[in-house]
Write a protein that holds these residues in place. Structure first.
Motif: not given
Length: 573
Positions: A101-114
């Motif tokens: 899920t973290i990877e999916f959101i990272k791709k979708k938002s183009n942001l670094k997920i913390m």
């Protein structure tokens, strides 16, 4: 836990042994026995993993940050975006190991997920902000846009030209209001939307898990524009206000694909709209998923393998009859059979099945459609509904001439279908020789699995239940199916009741079918020939082992899927 001084060693050792004995996860057992709070456990987990812990209960999240993660994903994976600094997005979650899920959101938002760890109550209160922001969005749109709407009142609408109505339907405020209304219904998983004009306002209601709830009140001046907008979407006549109209349209996004069936009816204060929501990408249903089990499940599988005869599904409107038929068709849908249907309306599109839509205006009725279908070399025919004598006799003839026919009837019980066919002037000997199986059903609300309370019946409750159900027979059935221990009595069997949570205010989530199945035995065929009543047929079927709808519901209440109140609500005639 010991280091943090949250619980004593003696209690911890005892709890560990008990958890092993009851085969429960140790942490779950500690929370269940209230030795440690969920929040404390989450904080401890965060500390051990070296991930910051956040509490979002009092946090107001900016809508533009909240909506970086779409609501369906946030709810499914318990993950919420709550803070953005430059290219960094902080997300609160229950499971920091959910890297997918973290990877999916990272791709979708183009942001670094913390990732940040949080507790269940904290996540639920953050998820509620989606609804709040939607409501707030709605309130603002209505306040801001209603004043901008040009057409006012229904009287003017009736007198307005088609061009005026088209202009109103393409008015940006109206489009925004209609879109938000549909989006809101989809996110709440409503099955129907009712838009009802009153004298001074419009009331919007959503049907959630079979129960209608008021969703919002809109100002009357947007009525004409809103109706025009829905008509434009569904390809209906804009300037027709006196006759009922039916249409459909589809909404597709990355998260869902939903087909809307639209019905518009003139009422005293304007035009009432009812929209049925049909999710198109709902994962393939199974008979088990619909609530069939044991004897009933075997009976259906046995009967649908037959090359000819008739399978009838009965029940009131909105009891899931069509869903059951589609699920059976899905099982039968193989490359070596030709399946054709005649329906009104086509509710779900199914690949490799030839589906025909009834259109009485041009003379394409169930009867005419069925007449042509028989010439189309089908192996399996599905008739949406047997409504009249002509359709009934054609369906019976198709079943006699080597086709497997599936259809629905509006009756209250399985046995009630047989006298109903005789009422439709079908000869009893034809009914007896073609009908394979009749299934009757209702839908009950399911208990929310995350929050339900256990209780035992007291003597008064057992006594009052004995009026509506044979408790001895029921207990025997539960023991035979190994659902309760062999020595159980009614006063020590666990039942469940709903427990409200912020996420699920009435304690129910989703729906499930309760069923009764009548197989045509030789004795029942004899009874049909003698024109027996449905009560006599039911009594005979029970002797032959039929589990009634009420009894099936009871089994599901003992399994903790639903409540006794819910079963009695839908089965009382």
């Amino acid at each position: 836990m010991l280091d943090a001084g949250l619980v004593s060693k003696a209690k911890l050792d005892k709890a560990e042994k008990e958890a092993v004995k009851s085969k429960e996860k140790f942490s779950d057992y500690l929370v269940k026995t209230e030795l440690i709070k969920k929040e404390e456990l989450a904080k401890l987990q965060a500390y051990i993993l070296g991930i910051p812990y956040v509490d979002l209960e009092e946090n107001k999240i900016a809508p533009e940050i909240l909506h970086i993660i779409p609501e369906p994903i946030a709810r499914k994976h318990n993950i919420v975006a709550f803070r953005k600094t430059g290219k960094n997005l902080e997300v609160a979650m229950l499971d920091p190991d959910d890297l997918q899920t973290i990877e999916f959101i990272k791709k979708k938002s183009n942001l670094k997920i913390m990732p940040r760890l949080t507790s269940e109550t904290s996540i639920h209160s953050a998820l509620k902000q989606y609804q709040k922001s939607l409501r707030a969005e709605f309130g603002e749109i209505i306040e801001k846009e209603s004043t901008a709407v040009t057409i006012t009142g229904e009287k003017e609408a009736v007198e307005s030209s088609k061009d005026d109505l088209e202009k109103a339907a393409r008015d940006l405020p109206i489009i925004k209001i209609a879109d938000t209304l549909l989006k809101h219904a989809i996110l709440q998983k409503a099955s129907d939307i009712h838009i009802e004009p009153m004298e001074k306002e419009i009331i919007v209601r959503y049907r959630l898990d079979g129960i209608l709830h008021d969703a919002m009140t809109l100002p009357k001046q947007i009525a004409a524009g809103l109706v025009a907008r829905i008509k434009v979407l569904s390809n209906l006549k804009l300037d027709e206000h006196r006759l009922p109209q039916d249409g459909r349209f589809k909404i597709e996004t990355d998260d869902y694909k939903i087909s809307f069936r639209v019905s518009i009816l003139p009422v005293y204060d304007g035009e009432k709209i009812v929209m049925r929501l049909l999710p198109e990408n709902s994962k393939g249903l199974t008979l088990e998923g619909l609530g069939f089990w044991g004897r009933d499940l075997e009976a259906i599988h046995r009967q649908i393998k037959k090359p000819d005869g008739m399978i009838l599904v009965t029940g009131p409107t909105g009891s899931g009859k069509t869903t059951t038929l589609y699920t059976i068709l899905d099982i039968l849908n193989t490359a070596n059979v030709n399946i054709s249907t005649v329906e009104d309306p086509i509710e779900y599109r199914m690949p490799r099945i030839n589906q025909t839509q009834v259109n009485p205006k041009i003379g394409l009725t169930f009867a005419n459609g069925l007449r042509t279908l028989v010439r189309q070399d089908p192996d399996i025919i599905m008739v949406g509904e047997i409504r009249d004598n002509e359709t009934a006799s054609l369906a019976i003839n198709a079943a006699l001439t080597g086709h497997l026919v599936l259809s629905t009837l509006h009756t209250n019980s399985a046995a009630g279908a047989l006298p109903r066919l005789i009422d439709m002037k079908v000869e009893p000997f034809l009914i007896a020789s073609t009908t394979n199986i009749i299934e009757a059903q209702r839908l009950v609300r399911c208990l929310n699995p995350e929050s339900k309370e256990k209780f035992h019946l007291d003597q008064g409750e057992i006594k009052s239940l004995a009026d509506s159900i044979d408790l001895d027979k029921m207990l025997e059935l539960l023991k035979k199916e190994k659902i309760v221990p062999a020595k159980a009595n009614w006063d020590d069997i666990d039942f469940y009741k709903p427990k409200a949570t912020p996420d699920c205010p009435d304690g129910y989530k989703g729906r499930l079918g309760i069923h009764e199945i009548l197989e045509m035995s030789e004795t029942i065929k004899e009874m049909v020939l003698k024109r027996a009543t449905d009560d006599q047929i039911t009594a005979q079927a029970k002797q032959e082992g039929m589990i009634t709808m009420l009894e099936d519901g009871f089994v599901k209440a003992v399994k903790g899927l639903t409540t006794i109140e819910e079963i009695l609500r839908v089965t009382k005639e």
